[in-house]
Design an enzyme around this catalytic site. Structure first.
Site, PDB file in Angstrom:
ATOM      1  N   HIS A 182      -3.797  -0.833   8.115  1.00 21.14           N
ATOM      2  CA  HIS A 182      -3.374  -1.787   7.090  1.00 21.14           C
ATOM      3  C   HIS A 182      -1.908  -1.584   6.704  1.00 21.14           C
ATOM      4  O   HIS A 182      -1.168  -2.554   6.512  1.00 21.14           O
ATOM      5  CB  HIS A 182      -4.277  -1.627   5.864  1.00 21.14           C
ATOM      6  CG  HIS A 182      -4.153  -2.720   4.851  1.00 21.14           C
ATOM      7  ND1 HIS A 182      -4.066  -4.059   5.186  1.00 21.14           N
ATOM      8  CD2 HIS A 182      -4.114  -2.681   3.488  1.00 21.14           C
ATOM      9  CE1 HIS A 182      -3.986  -4.792   4.085  1.00 21.14           C
ATOM     10  NE2 HIS A 182      -3.995  -3.972   3.050  1.00 21.14           N
ATOM     11  N   SER A 192      -0.180  -7.021   1.460  1.00 23.96           N
ATOM     12  CA  SER A 192      -1.613  -7.156   1.239  1.00 23.96           C
ATOM     13  C   SER A 192      -1.898  -8.257   0.218  1.00 23.96           C
ATOM     14  O   SER A 192      -1.539  -9.411   0.424  1.00 23.96           O
ATOM     15  CB  SER A 192      -2.206  -5.807   0.825  1.00 23.96           C
ATOM     16  OG  SER A 192      -3.606  -5.839   0.829  1.00 23.96           O
ATOM     17  N   ASP A 225       0.570  -7.777   6.406  1.00 27.96           N
ATOM     18  CA  ASP A 225      -0.882  -7.682   6.499  1.00 27.96           C
ATOM     19  C   ASP A 225      -1.550  -8.271   5.252  1.00 27.96           C
ATOM     20  O   ASP A 225      -2.174  -7.546   4.460  1.00 27.96           O
ATOM     21  CB  ASP A 225      -1.357  -6.247   6.725  1.00 27.96           C
ATOM     22  CG  ASP A 225      -2.692  -6.215   7.475  1.00 27.96           C
ATOM     23  OD1 ASP A 225      -2.869  -7.034   8.385  1.00 27.96           O
ATOM     24  OD2 ASP A 225      -3.555  -5.394   7.141  1.00 27.96           O
TER      25      ASP A 225
END
Length: 464
Positions: A273, A178, A202
């Site tokens: 996610h 992330s 991601d």
């Protein structure tokens, strides 16, 4: 797609739920010397918010179950004449994996870090350095984004000290989750792209999608950058950021993740996610290959317009630790989109089956339910038939390969009042891709699928 402010608010909710669901990883009982990631509270954050409080944890095959705190002080210039890192398990002769976590809204440590480290160590004999920046990554997302470059700068100081001990920049592989992907990207920027590799799981989207490439991850940040996208419509970024970008199931909604907030709060706000992380760890275990197919967009991929890897001279890129994702061509591509379908649970691998259907012209619209069966397994696909076309193609994620499919079934479904009474199928063909064995397609020609009746055909074949 929600606006940026909505996305950020959702991001806050996401990590709140993540913290509640995943909980806090406990220190191993009876071993107080093992290092662990940090936690912080809102009160601590407010009292000392000017300090990032970075720390580094080291895991190797020699201390797989007991992380060691890795101090920058042990790498001072005064020790250069002594044996390198004599009090540490760190081995300068081995490659180094650097794990960088992302945003932590509640200040809790990420529970998945050590599992990822162990997966890496099972796959390769390396040093694994975990960057613990929980303190600077917590609570207000916009302030965390302001911190990420300072975090990258501090990491770069450590890398420079390791260089003095004999490490090469090419030996470092950053794995950023992330927001951690953009931290890794800025470290790469500071070293002018000489870092060996960055893998982005991601990479974060809010406040980064429209950012300049200096401020976000991009292919120039390392000698090779690969990214996995699983939540590009909310918390992940929707644009390619690497040499190759794997978009799983189109890069947004993942199979097995709840679509309703009433089914599972975890599934609704964070499952997509976090899927990139879980797929990557599964790939490290090596139980089955996760292969990406180059294509310009997901719609073309699903319509069967992209089914080979000729652009890579026939060898498809794979998720995992293969050098350059298995790409052998030079120069490397940039921002190459790759698509693949996955299953809903580990090991997430699925076989791509291209279904090609041709029917006779219809008087009314219709719907066919196509099922591929193997023993007790069945994969269904509904195909809506229109009066203005007779040829249809679609890609299925099948649990078994083409040669293991035992039968194909069809039902003429749909609302009774508008449905075509009988559908004449000129041909239906199944083919697997990409296929190293060049398997012959499975085809059935000239049959009717009658309303209210199940049509079925058995295949007789053997896998070699």
């Amino acid at each position: 797609m929600p606006g940026q402010h909505t996305t950020i608010l959702l991001c806050v909710l996401t990590v709140c739920i993540t913290s509640l669901v995943l909980g806090v990883e406990e220190r191993q009982s009876g071993d107080d010397e093992c290092a662990d990631l940090s936690n912080t509270t809102w009160r601590q954050y407010r009292q000392q918010r000017v300090r990032l409080q970075l720390q580094y944890l080291l895991l190797t095959r020699k201390n797989l179950e007991c992380a060691q705190t890795f101090h920058q002080d042990s790498l001072s210039d005064s020790q250069q004449q002594q044996p390198p890192l004599q009090s540490s398990y760190f081995d300068v002769s081995r490659p180094t994996k650097v794990i960088v976590h992302g945003y932590r809204v509640m200040g809790s440590k990420p529970s998945w870090v050590k599992e990822l480290a162990r997966s890496l160590l099972r796959a390769q004999d390396v040093n694994v350095l975990v960057v613990d920046w929980v303190y600077g990554a917590s609570f207000a997302y916009n302030l965390v984004v302001e911190n990420y470059k300072e975090v990258a700068l501090q990491i770069s100081v450590l890398i420079n000290q390791l260089k003095k001990q004999g490490c090469e920049l090419e030996s470092f592989h950053f794995i950023g989750v992330s927001l951690g992907a953009h931290v890794a990207g800025f470290v790469g920027t500071l070293f002018e792209g000489k870092i060996g590799r960055i893998t982005a799981l991601d990479p974060a989207g809010p406040m980064f999608k429209d950012a300049d490439i200096f401020d976000r991850l991009d292919p120039s940040d390392a000698q090779f950058v690969d990214a996995i996208h699983t939540d590009s419509d909310y918390f992940g970024i929707s644009i390619p950021v690497g040499h190759v970008d794997f978009f799983l199931n189109g890069g947004s909604d993942q199979t097995g993740c709840a679509r309703s907030r009433f089914n599972s709060m975890y599934g609704y706000v964070i499952c997509d996610h976090m899927r990139a992380l879980h797929v990557y760890m599964s790939a490290l275990n090596g139980s089955c290959p996760l292969i990406g197919i180059p294509c310009s967009n997901y719609e073309d991929f699903m319509n069967g317009h992209c089914s080979n890897c000729d652009v890579f001279r026939g060898k498809c890129p794979t998720i995992g630790l293969s050098e350059n994702s298995g790409i052998a061509i030079s120069p490397l591509p940039k921002e190459q989109k790759l698509f693949l379908l996955t299953s809903s649970s580990a090991p997430f691998c699925a076989h791509h089956i291209l279904l090609q259907l041709e029917v006779s012209p219809l008087d009314k619209s219709a719907e066919l339910e196509v099922t591929l069966r193997t023993d007790n397994l069945g994969k269904e696909q509904r195909i809506r038939l229109q009066t203005d076309t007779t040829q249809y193609t679609t890609v299925l994620a099948n649990p078994v390969s083409l040669c293991e499919i035992q039968s194909i079934q069809m039902k003429n479904t749909g609302n009774w009042f508008y449905r075509q009474r009988d559908v004449h199928v000129k041909s239906v063909c199944l083919s697997g891709f990409p296929s190293l064995r060049r398997e012959e397609p499975l085809c059935v020609n000239n049959f009717n699928v009658r309303r209210g009746s199940l049509w079925s055909h058995e295949f007789v074949q053997v896998c070699f």
